[in-house]
Design an enzyme around this catalytic site. Structure first.
Site, mmCIF file in Angstrom:
data_model
loop_
_atom_site.group_PDB
_atom_site.id
_atom_site.type_symbol
_atom_site.label_atom_id
_atom_site.label_comp_id
_atom_site.label_asym_id
_atom_site.label_seq_id
_atom_site.Cartn_x
_atom_site.Cartn_y
_atom_site.Cartn_z
ATOM 1 N N CYS A 116 2.188 -2.776 2.570
ATOM 2 C CA CYS A 116 1.930 -2.014 1.352
ATOM 3 C C CYS A 116 1.147 -0.735 1.654
ATOM 4 O O CYS A 116 1.647 0.158 2.308
ATOM 5 C CB CYS A 116 1.232 -2.922 0.341
ATOM 6 S SG CYS A 116 1.160 -2.279 -1.328
ATOM 7 N N HIS A 117 -0.092 -0.627 1.203
ATOM 8 C CA HIS A 117 -0.948 0.523 1.503
ATOM 9 C C HIS A 117 -1.730 0.329 2.809
ATOM 10 O O HIS A 117 -2.447 1.223 3.235
ATOM 11 C CB HIS A 117 -1.948 0.761 0.350
ATOM 12 C CG HIS A 117 -1.325 1.346 -0.877
ATOM 13 N ND1 HIS A 117 -0.601 0.583 -1.763
ATOM 14 C CD2 HIS A 117 -1.314 2.606 -1.363
ATOM 15 C CE1 HIS A 117 -0.178 1.362 -2.751
ATOM 16 N NE2 HIS A 117 -0.593 2.592 -2.523
ATOM 17 N N GLY A 118 -1.592 -0.831 3.453
ATOM 18 C CA GLY A 118 -2.274 -1.112 4.715
ATOM 19 C C GLY A 118 -2.020 -0.065 5.793
ATOM 20 O O GLY A 118 -2.921 0.234 6.583
#
Length: 185
Positions: A116-118
């Site tokens: 995801c936003h990782g």
């Protein structure tokens, strides 16, 4: 190990680096899967105690922190998992000790998995340059500006970097982490 898992990852130690605002499913589901496969997981954060998740549209559950980032070494782990959520990686990428840990992990050749936003943390750690990666769609420009090639697939593996887009992709994400640790079957 649960009745649904195996011992394929027995003896493996996995670092899961997160802070308040992590996407609940993106920490808990990989953690459970890896443990069901026999691995030992450690939730590593900026502070001791617990961190609070974000469950899609509101605050979620707390998760106990096993270790503080300043007390861990890359040598102690076989793989690194970076859950997403917007808040969690946005805070983590501003912390030099986290960026240093992630950068060293990426250079070690050991599996580094971000969902995801990782990948924001991977970008800050200089780990996406020259790599094919995926992420939440809003990170496309960030990935490209960091020298990576963004691809819209459920999971992308380039060397030791494993990336995935969103919670719906977690089953494929989990399988690629396992494959990176034990090889394809």
């Amino acid at each position: 190990m649960s009745i649904f898992g195996s011992n394929d990852l027995k003896g493996k130690k996995i670092a899961i680096v997160a802070t308040d605002g992590f996407e609940q499913s993106e920490l808990e589901k990989p953690k459970k899967y890896l443990e069901d496969e026999g691995a030992e997981t450690h939730v590593i954060s900026l502070k001791s105690g617990s961190i609070k998740g974000w469950d899609e549209k509101d605050w979620g559950d707390k998760v106990d922190v096993d270790k503080v980032i300043g007390d861990v070494k890359v040598a102690d782990y076989d793989a690194l998992v970076l859950p997403g959520g917007q808040m969690n990686p946005d805070v983590l990428r501003t912390k030099p000790e986290v960026v240093s840990f992630v950068s060293e992990f990426a250079r070690s050749g050991k599996p580094v998995a971000a969902i995801c936003h990782g990948p924001w943390v991977l970008i800050e750690a200089g780990a996406v340059s020259g790599k094919q990666v995926t992420s939440w769609p809003s990170l496309q420009t960030d990935v490209k500006n960091a020298g990576g090639r963004w691809i819209d697939e459920t999971v992308v593996v380039d060397g030791n970097i494993i990336t995935s887009r969103n919670p719906q992709d977690i089953p494929n994400f989990n399988e690629k982490i396992k494959e990176a640790l034990v090889g394809k079957k």
